[in-house]
Design a protein around this motif. Structure first.
Motif, mmCIF file in Angstrom:
data_model
loop_
_atom_site.group_PDB
_atom_site.id
_atom_site.type_symbol
_atom_site.label_atom_id
_atom_site.label_comp_id
_atom_site.label_asym_id
_atom_site.label_seq_id
_atom_site.Cartn_x
_atom_site.Cartn_y
_atom_site.Cartn_z
ATOM 1 N N THR A 24 -3.458 12.757 12.973
ATOM 2 C CA THR A 24 -2.199 13.482 13.070
ATOM 3 C C THR A 24 -1.048 12.518 12.899
ATOM 4 N N ARG A 25 -0.096 12.920 12.064
ATOM 5 C CA ARG A 25 1.051 12.058 11.788
ATOM 6 C C ARG A 25 2.349 12.814 12.021
ATOM 7 N N ARG A 26 3.351 12.087 12.460
ATOM 8 C CA ARG A 26 4.677 12.639 12.714
ATOM 9 C C ARG A 26 5.382 12.902 11.384
ATOM 10 N N LEU A 37 7.374 25.642 1.681
ATOM 11 C CA LEU A 37 7.737 24.679 2.717
ATOM 12 C C LEU A 37 7.891 23.291 2.102
ATOM 13 N N TYR A 38 8.976 22.609 2.470
ATOM 14 C CA TYR A 38 9.199 21.215 2.070
ATOM 15 C C TYR A 38 8.812 20.327 3.243
ATOM 16 N N VAL A 39 8.128 19.216 2.942
ATOM 17 C CA VAL A 39 7.654 18.270 3.948
ATOM 18 C C VAL A 39 8.007 16.858 3.493
ATOM 19 N N ALA A 40 8.433 16.015 4.430
ATOM 20 C CA ALA A 40 8.645 14.596 4.116
ATOM 21 C C ALA A 40 8.229 13.771 5.320
ATOM 22 N N ARG A 41 7.494 12.702 5.028
ATOM 23 C CA ARG A 41 7.097 11.791 6.103
ATOM 24 C C ARG A 41 6.776 10.417 5.529
ATOM 25 N N PRO A 42 6.934 9.388 6.365
ATOM 26 C CA PRO A 42 6.544 8.051 5.916
ATOM 27 C C PRO A 42 5.024 7.897 5.942
ATOM 28 N N PHE A 43 4.532 6.985 5.143
ATOM 29 C CA PHE A 43 3.132 6.571 5.191
ATOM 30 C C PHE A 43 3.119 5.225 5.909
ATOM 31 N N MET A 44 2.502 5.186 7.045
ATOM 32 C CA MET A 44 2.472 3.956 7.832
ATOM 33 C C MET A 44 1.264 3.105 7.437
ATOM 34 N N ASN A 45 1.493 1.840 7.205
ATOM 35 C CA ASN A 45 0.424 0.868 6.922
ATOM 36 C C ASN A 45 -0.440 1.244 5.724
ATOM 37 N N HIS A 46 0.145 1.890 4.740
ATOM 38 C CA HIS A 46 -0.610 2.239 3.544
ATOM 39 C C HIS A 46 -0.384 1.144 2.503
ATOM 40 N N PRO A 47 -1.424 0.691 1.824
ATOM 41 C CA PRO A 47 -1.267 -0.416 0.873
ATOM 42 C C PRO A 47 -0.439 -0.090 -0.367
ATOM 43 N N ARG A 48 -0.386 1.185 -0.796
ATOM 44 C CA ARG A 48 0.325 1.536 -2.025
ATOM 45 C C ARG A 48 1.530 2.444 -1.809
ATOM 46 N N ILE A 49 1.474 3.288 -0.774
ATOM 47 C CA ILE A 49 2.478 4.337 -0.620
ATOM 48 C C ILE A 49 3.345 4.086 0.608
ATOM 49 N N ARG A 50 4.655 4.233 0.393
ATOM 50 C CA ARG A 50 5.605 4.033 1.489
ATOM 51 C C ARG A 50 6.053 5.363 2.101
ATOM 52 N N GLY A 61 -0.277 28.340 -5.775
ATOM 53 C CA GLY A 61 -1.547 27.699 -5.442
ATOM 54 C C GLY A 61 -1.535 26.199 -5.646
ATOM 55 N N VAL A 62 -0.368 25.580 -5.431
ATOM 56 C CA VAL A 62 -0.270 24.129 -5.564
ATOM 57 C C VAL A 62 0.633 23.544 -4.481
ATOM 58 N N GLN A 63 0.393 22.301 -4.228
ATOM 59 C CA GLN A 63 1.277 21.476 -3.414
ATOM 60 C C GLN A 63 1.807 20.398 -4.357
ATOM 61 N N VAL A 64 3.115 20.403 -4.591
ATOM 62 C CA VAL A 64 3.736 19.450 -5.512
ATOM 63 C C VAL A 64 4.224 18.261 -4.690
ATOM 64 N N CYS A 65 3.684 17.077 -4.975
ATOM 65 C CA CYS A 65 3.988 15.877 -4.189
ATOM 66 C C CYS A 65 4.729 14.838 -5.023
ATOM 67 N N ARG A 66 5.546 14.069 -4.319
ATOM 68 C CA ARG A 66 6.167 12.864 -4.886
ATOM 69 C C ARG A 66 5.942 11.742 -3.894
ATOM 70 N N TYR A 67 5.566 10.612 -4.433
ATOM 71 C CA TYR A 67 5.302 9.439 -3.602
ATOM 72 C C TYR A 67 6.307 8.345 -3.909
ATOM 73 N N ASP A 68 6.697 7.639 -2.876
ATOM 74 C CA ASP A 68 7.520 6.446 -3.025
ATOM 75 C C ASP A 68 6.558 5.273 -2.831
ATOM 76 N N PHE A 69 6.283 4.568 -3.911
ATOM 77 C CA PHE A 69 5.295 3.492 -3.895
ATOM 78 C C PHE A 69 5.930 2.167 -3.485
ATOM 79 N N HIS A 70 5.111 1.287 -2.932
ATOM 80 C CA HIS A 70 5.575 -0.067 -2.623
ATOM 81 C C HIS A 70 5.848 -0.840 -3.916
ATOM 82 N N GLY A 71 5.036 -0.603 -4.922
ATOM 83 C CA GLY A 71 5.192 -1.287 -6.209
ATOM 84 C C GLY A 71 5.654 -0.312 -7.269
ATOM 85 N N GLU A 72 5.150 -0.518 -8.476
ATOM 86 C CA GLU A 72 5.544 0.343 -9.594
ATOM 87 C C GLU A 72 5.070 1.768 -9.371
ATOM 88 N N ARG A 73 5.870 2.703 -9.865
ATOM 89 C CA ARG A 73 5.527 4.118 -9.779
ATOM 90 C C ARG A 73 4.262 4.368 -10.599
#
Length: 171
Positions: A24-26, A37-50, A61-73
């Protein structure tokens, strides 16, 4: 490919909790939208995703996601093929293995067909859900192609406009 059960996630919008198969994550933001529904949360201690943002879109029938990566998109959008339901303040995402990565305006790829097939072969996914997943993935990929792989154009055709938090909008 080893089969695994369908990933089911829950979003408790009162407690601001995202329940996944790994814990479970905050959640920072829950916001109801005309499409879901829109959702936003940090990724803690993930090697690629912030940071992660997603729009749960039950009618598509989809969940559309965007990730903020530590490195290149790695991609602009990541779509989970899923059944999304709501019971009061709890939203449930039943993720049917298939994912679509989108490089906006350029291309899209479908991923994890091997996981879907393994789950079906092992009886972890019935014929109805299997057909629903494949049908949803094909409709989505074909619609993206018809709109030049532009996610916003595809969604506009459904009367939807997605809004993303500026602090993590890098796509």
């Amino acid at each position: 490919m080893a089969a695994h059960p369908v990933k089911t996630e829950r979003h408790d919008t009162v407690r601001y909790e995202h329940h996944t198969n790994t814990g479970t994550r905050r959640v920072s933001i829950y916001r109801e939208t005309p499409g879901g529904l829109y959702v936003a949360r940090p990724f803690m201690n993930h090697p690629r995703i912030r940071h992660w943002q997603a729009h749960l879109l039950p009618d598509l029938g989809v969940q559309v996601c965007r990730y903020d990566f530590h490195g290149e998109r790695e991609h602009d959008y990541y779509l989970d093929v899923a059944t999304i339901t709501r019971d009061g303040h709890v939203w449930t995402v039943r993720d049917y293995y298939l994912d679509i990565t989108v490089w906006d305006g350029l291309a899209a790829n479908i991923l994890d067909t091997d996981e879907l097939n393994a789950a079906h072969d092992e009886g972890l996914l019935g014929a109805r859900e299997y057909a629903q997943a494949v049908g949803s993935a094909h409709r989505t990929l074909n619609a993206l192609a018809a709109h030049g792989y532009r996610v916003n154009d595809w969604l506009a055709g459904h009367g939807l406009t997605l809004h993303w938090d500026a602090e993590t909008a890098n796509a």
